[in-house]
Design a protein around this motif. Sequence first.
Motif, PDB file in Angstrom:
ATOM      1  N   ALA A 186      15.768  68.122  31.038  1.00  0.00           N
ATOM      2  CA  ALA A 186      16.675  66.395  30.015  1.00  0.00           C
ATOM      3  C   ALA A 186      15.513  66.784  29.351  1.00  0.00           C
ATOM      4  O   ALA A 186      15.076  65.666  27.669  1.00  0.00           O
ATOM      5  CB  ALA A 186      16.217  64.895  30.951  1.00  0.00           C
ATOM      6  N   ARG A 187      14.379  66.679  29.826  1.00  0.00           N
ATOM      7  CA  ARG A 187      12.970  66.547  28.605  1.00  0.00           C
ATOM      8  C   ARG A 187      13.276  68.096  27.965  1.00  0.00           C
ATOM      9  O   ARG A 187      12.955  67.597  26.360  1.00  0.00           O
ATOM     10  CB  ARG A 187      11.709  66.857  29.201  1.00  0.00           C
ATOM     11  CG  ARG A 187      11.412  66.356  30.838  1.00  0.00           C
ATOM     12  CD  ARG A 187       9.954  65.964  31.456  1.00  0.00           C
ATOM     13  NE  ARG A 187      10.060  65.468  32.596  1.00  0.00           N
ATOM     14  CZ  ARG A 187       8.737  65.454  33.182  1.00  0.00           C
ATOM     15  NH1 ARG A 187       7.497  66.918  32.663  1.00  0.00           N
ATOM     16  NH2 ARG A 187       8.652  64.059  34.272  1.00  0.00           N
ATOM     17  N   VAL A 188      13.461  68.870  27.781  1.00  0.00           N
ATOM     18  CA  VAL A 188      13.878  69.988  26.812  1.00  0.00           C
ATOM     19  C   VAL A 188      14.680  69.505  26.472  1.00  0.00           C
ATOM     20  O   VAL A 188      14.733  69.911  24.458  1.00  0.00           O
ATOM     21  CB  VAL A 188      13.832  71.392  27.603  1.00  0.00           C
ATOM     22  CG1 VAL A 188      15.103  72.584  25.964  1.00  0.00           C
ATOM     23  CG2 VAL A 188      12.873  71.747  27.903  1.00  0.00           C
ATOM     24  N   ALA A 189      16.137  69.149  26.385  1.00  0.00           N
ATOM     25  CA  ALA A 189      17.163  68.341  25.844  1.00  0.00           C
ATOM     26  C   ALA A 189      16.475  67.556  24.561  1.00  0.00           C
ATOM     27  O   ALA A 189      17.341  66.840  23.619  1.00  0.00           O
ATOM     28  CB  ALA A 189      18.011  67.668  26.553  1.00  0.00           C
ATOM     29  N   ARG A 190      15.198  66.506  24.974  1.00  0.00           N
ATOM     30  CA  ARG A 190      14.746  65.456  24.336  1.00  0.00           C
ATOM     31  C   ARG A 190      14.553  65.996  23.234  1.00  0.00           C
ATOM     32  O   ARG A 190      14.257  65.972  21.542  1.00  0.00           O
ATOM     33  CB  ARG A 190      14.089  64.402  24.350  1.00  0.00           C
ATOM     34  CG  ARG A 190      14.700  63.789  26.220  1.00  0.00           C
ATOM     35  CD  ARG A 190      14.153  61.830  25.984  1.00  0.00           C
ATOM     36  NE  ARG A 190      12.633  62.402  26.649  1.00  0.00           N
ATOM     37  CZ  ARG A 190      12.048  62.763  28.649  1.00  0.00           C
ATOM     38  NH1 ARG A 190      13.694  62.357  29.068  1.00  0.00           N
ATOM     39  NH2 ARG A 190      11.535  63.310  28.533  1.00  0.00           N
ATOM     40  N   ALA A 191      13.568  67.015  23.263  1.00  0.00           N
ATOM     41  CA  ALA A 191      12.957  67.626  22.245  1.00  0.00           C
ATOM     42  C   ALA A 191      14.132  68.685  21.128  1.00  0.00           C
ATOM     43  O   ALA A 191      13.593  68.340  20.145  1.00  0.00           O
ATOM     44  CB  ALA A 191      11.994  68.508  22.509  1.00  0.00           C
ATOM     45  N   CYS A 192      15.304  69.451  21.445  1.00  0.00           N
ATOM     46  CA  CYS A 192      16.149  69.364  21.431  1.00  0.00           C
ATOM     47  C   CYS A 192      16.714  68.509  19.831  1.00  0.00           C
ATOM     48  O   CYS A 192      16.799  68.798  19.381  1.00  0.00           O
ATOM     49  CB  CYS A 192      16.972  70.793  21.689  1.00  0.00           C
ATOM     50  SG  CYS A 192      16.463  71.247  23.038  1.00  0.00           S
ATOM     51  N   ALA A 193      17.150  67.443  20.430  1.00  0.00           N
ATOM     52  CA  ALA A 193      17.610  66.420  19.721  1.00  0.00           C
ATOM     53  C   ALA A 193      16.790  65.635  18.592  1.00  0.00           C
ATOM     54  O   ALA A 193      17.373  65.716  17.579  1.00  0.00           O
ATOM     55  CB  ALA A 193      18.699  65.440  21.005  1.00  0.00           C
ATOM     56  N   PHE A 194      15.416  66.268  19.144  1.00  0.00           N
ATOM     57  CA  PHE A 194      14.104  65.441  17.601  1.00  0.00           C
ATOM     58  C   PHE A 194      14.781  66.306  17.126  1.00  0.00           C
ATOM     59  O   PHE A 194      14.513  66.536  15.798  1.00  0.00           O
ATOM     60  CB  PHE A 194      13.913  65.663  18.584  1.00  0.00           C
ATOM     61  CG  PHE A 194      12.155  64.484  17.478  1.00  0.00           C
ATOM     62  CD1 PHE A 194      11.816  63.434  17.218  1.00  0.00           C
ATOM     63  CD2 PHE A 194      11.575  65.721  16.656  1.00  0.00           C
ATOM     64  CE1 PHE A 194      11.058  63.003  16.614  1.00  0.00           C
ATOM     65  CE2 PHE A 194      10.618  65.128  15.327  1.00  0.00           C
ATOM     66  CZ  PHE A 194      10.555  64.093  15.817  1.00  0.00           C
TER      67      PHE A 194
END
Length: 298
Positions: A186-194
């Motif tokens: 989920a933490r990496v996903a937030r960066a990907c979405a950004f």
Amino acid sequence: MTTLADLAPLLERQFLRFGRETPMDGLLLSLAREPSGLIRSVYRPSFCLVVQGAKVSMLGSSAFRYRAGDGLIASLDVPVTARITQGTPDAPYLALSLAIPPQEVATLLAEQAEALDAAPGVEALGVGRADPALFDPLRQLLELLDHPRDRAVLEPLVRREIVWRLLQGSLAPLLRQIGAKDSQTARVARACAFIRAHHAEPLRVADLARLAGMSVSGFHRHFKAATTLSPVQFQKQVRLQEARRRLMGAEEVASVGYAVGYESASQFSRDYRRLFGAPPGRDGAAIRARLVPEPALP
């Protein structure tokens, strides 16, 4: 009870009516009457069901093969090379992809914590047999395309049922990562979405690491392990995918390059050709000339 045989003609009819992108947010349809060449894309957090035919998606060196009745879940934005391996004029490849917002998963995880297991660490992609209980709400979702006045009331309920069914099936561990706020995925996903939302802007890895709640070195390591790319390489993939989408609308090549964040037109052309195998102008024209829309990806 709805079967794959029931879904196939409904999905084909809606594809022929709407094409790849439907009026329903995050619902994409695919139809291909023959095997495809390589298709490069960035999968978003989503669920894909193959209704007919077969496909293979590659994440790095890992191959994910799925056929009629199989589902694929992407738990974060990942760059994928895919190929439709089975589809004929009489029995075309048919699939649907539904984006899954993290908040929808997080809400059900919070409400039903006692009924759902904790989410272990998992990979970014996974394939498994779809629970037949999913077919009824998926049919309802496709039928709602025929009833736009009903969508505002019924669509959220149908989507909620789909997520709930997925949370109880074989692909549940991947799905839980989408809504588990503090998991590594989920933490990496937030960066990907950004990166996806700000792909045309200069990239600051330190800011991404802060967003993910990691050190810069730890963020680099976890990001590449999940996506197979560095943050800079990932941003380039997102920019080029957005450029291709714009070129399908007959926008000028030079303006497209600048719009997605390139300062050099020649560099944009080189990168585009390296990824898609043809210069942007020629590739865009070839896509627009196709009578049937390019097969959709999850």
